[in-house]
Design a protein around this motif. Structure first.
Motif, PDB file in Angstrom:
ATOM      1  N   GLU A 188       1.709   6.676  -6.958  1.00 25.26           N
ATOM      2  CA  GLU A 188       0.667   7.638  -7.328  1.00 25.26           C
ATOM      3  C   GLU A 188       1.185   9.072  -7.206  1.00 25.26           C
ATOM      4  O   GLU A 188       0.922   9.918  -8.066  1.00 25.26           O
ATOM      5  CB  GLU A 188      -0.576   7.433  -6.465  1.00 25.26           C
ATOM      6  CG  GLU A 188      -1.324   6.168  -6.782  1.00 25.26           C
ATOM      7  CD  GLU A 188      -2.446   5.850  -5.805  1.00 25.26           C
ATOM      8  OE1 GLU A 188      -3.333   5.083  -6.190  1.00 25.26           O
ATOM      9  OE2 GLU A 188      -2.427   6.360  -4.660  1.00 25.26           O
ATOM     10  N   GLU A 190      -1.191  -3.382  -7.706  1.00 26.24           N
ATOM     11  CA  GLU A 190      -2.614  -3.533  -7.392  1.00 26.24           C
ATOM     12  C   GLU A 190      -3.070  -4.971  -7.595  1.00 26.24           C
ATOM     13  O   GLU A 190      -3.866  -5.493  -6.818  1.00 26.24           O
ATOM     14  CB  GLU A 190      -3.434  -2.563  -8.231  1.00 26.24           C
ATOM     15  CG  GLU A 190      -3.260  -1.118  -7.786  1.00 26.24           C
ATOM     16  CD  GLU A 190      -3.881  -0.104  -8.728  1.00 26.24           C
ATOM     17  OE1 GLU A 190      -4.194  -0.450  -9.891  1.00 26.24           O
ATOM     18  OE2 GLU A 190      -4.057   1.056  -8.304  1.00 26.24           O
ATOM     19  N   VAL A 201       2.205   1.761  -3.440  1.00 26.89           N
ATOM     20  CA  VAL A 201       1.152   2.274  -4.324  1.00 26.89           C
ATOM     21  C   VAL A 201       1.010   3.778  -4.141  1.00 26.89           C
ATOM     22  O   VAL A 201       0.971   4.536  -5.119  1.00 26.89           O
ATOM     23  CB  VAL A 201      -0.195   1.557  -4.065  1.00 26.89           C
ATOM     24  CG1 VAL A 201      -1.354   2.306  -4.693  1.00 26.89           C
ATOM     25  CG2 VAL A 201      -0.142   0.123  -4.573  1.00 26.89           C
ATOM     26  N   TYR A 223       0.830  -1.206   0.000  1.00 28.40           N
ATOM     27  CA  TYR A 223       0.000   0.000   0.000  1.00 28.40           C
ATOM     28  C   TYR A 223       0.869   1.262   0.000  1.00 28.40           C
ATOM     29  O   TYR A 223       0.552   2.238  -0.684  1.00 28.40           O
ATOM     30  CB  TYR A 223      -0.947   0.025   1.197  1.00 28.40           C
ATOM     31  CG  TYR A 223      -2.091  -0.946   1.092  1.00 28.40           C
ATOM     32  CD1 TYR A 223      -3.026  -0.834   0.073  1.00 28.40           C
ATOM     33  CD2 TYR A 223      -2.240  -1.978   2.001  1.00 28.40           C
ATOM     34  CE1 TYR A 223      -4.087  -1.724  -0.034  1.00 28.40           C
ATOM     35  CE2 TYR A 223      -3.297  -2.878   1.900  1.00 28.40           C
ATOM     36  CZ  TYR A 223      -4.210  -2.741   0.880  1.00 28.40           C
ATOM     37  OH  TYR A 223      -5.249  -3.616   0.766  1.00 28.40           O
ATOM     38  N   LEU A 229       2.320   0.253 -10.989  1.00 28.04           N
ATOM     39  CA  LEU A 229       1.149   0.457 -10.144  1.00 28.04           C
ATOM     40  C   LEU A 229       0.101  -0.624 -10.413  1.00 28.04           C
ATOM     41  O   LEU A 229      -0.457  -1.203  -9.475  1.00 28.04           O
ATOM     42  CB  LEU A 229       0.575   1.848 -10.391  1.00 28.04           C
ATOM     43  CG  LEU A 229      -0.548   2.325  -9.500  1.00 28.04           C
ATOM     44  CD1 LEU A 229      -0.100   2.360  -8.046  1.00 28.04           C
ATOM     45  CD2 LEU A 229      -1.003   3.702  -9.936  1.00 28.04           C
TER      46      LEU A 229
END
Length: 65
Positions: free
Chosen positions: A11, A52, A7, A4, A48
């Motif tokens: 982003e 995910e 990620v 997480y 990414l």
């Protein structure tokens, strides 16, 4: 948790690179730099997606237990 964090980091990096492209697009000789940034954005977006997918797989594995 580690996934997480990665990620979120990706982003933020994508957002920063996209913002930077906006600044460089006004310069006449910036095409090579913009192309490099776009390649980095594309690579980060692919990473990414991969992260995910790993997270979904890990969550599905946890649900099966």
């Amino acid at each position: 948790e580690r996934l997480y964090n990665k990620v979120r980091q990706l982003e933020q990096e994508i957002g920063l690179l996209e913002n930077n492209i906006g600044f460089f697009s006004t310069s006449k000789n910036s095409a090579p730099l913009i192309q490099k940034m776009q390649e980095r954005i594309d690579a980060a977006k692919q990473e990414l997606k991969d992260l995910e997918a790993k997270i979904r797989k890990a969550e599905e594995s946890e649900e099966e237990k």
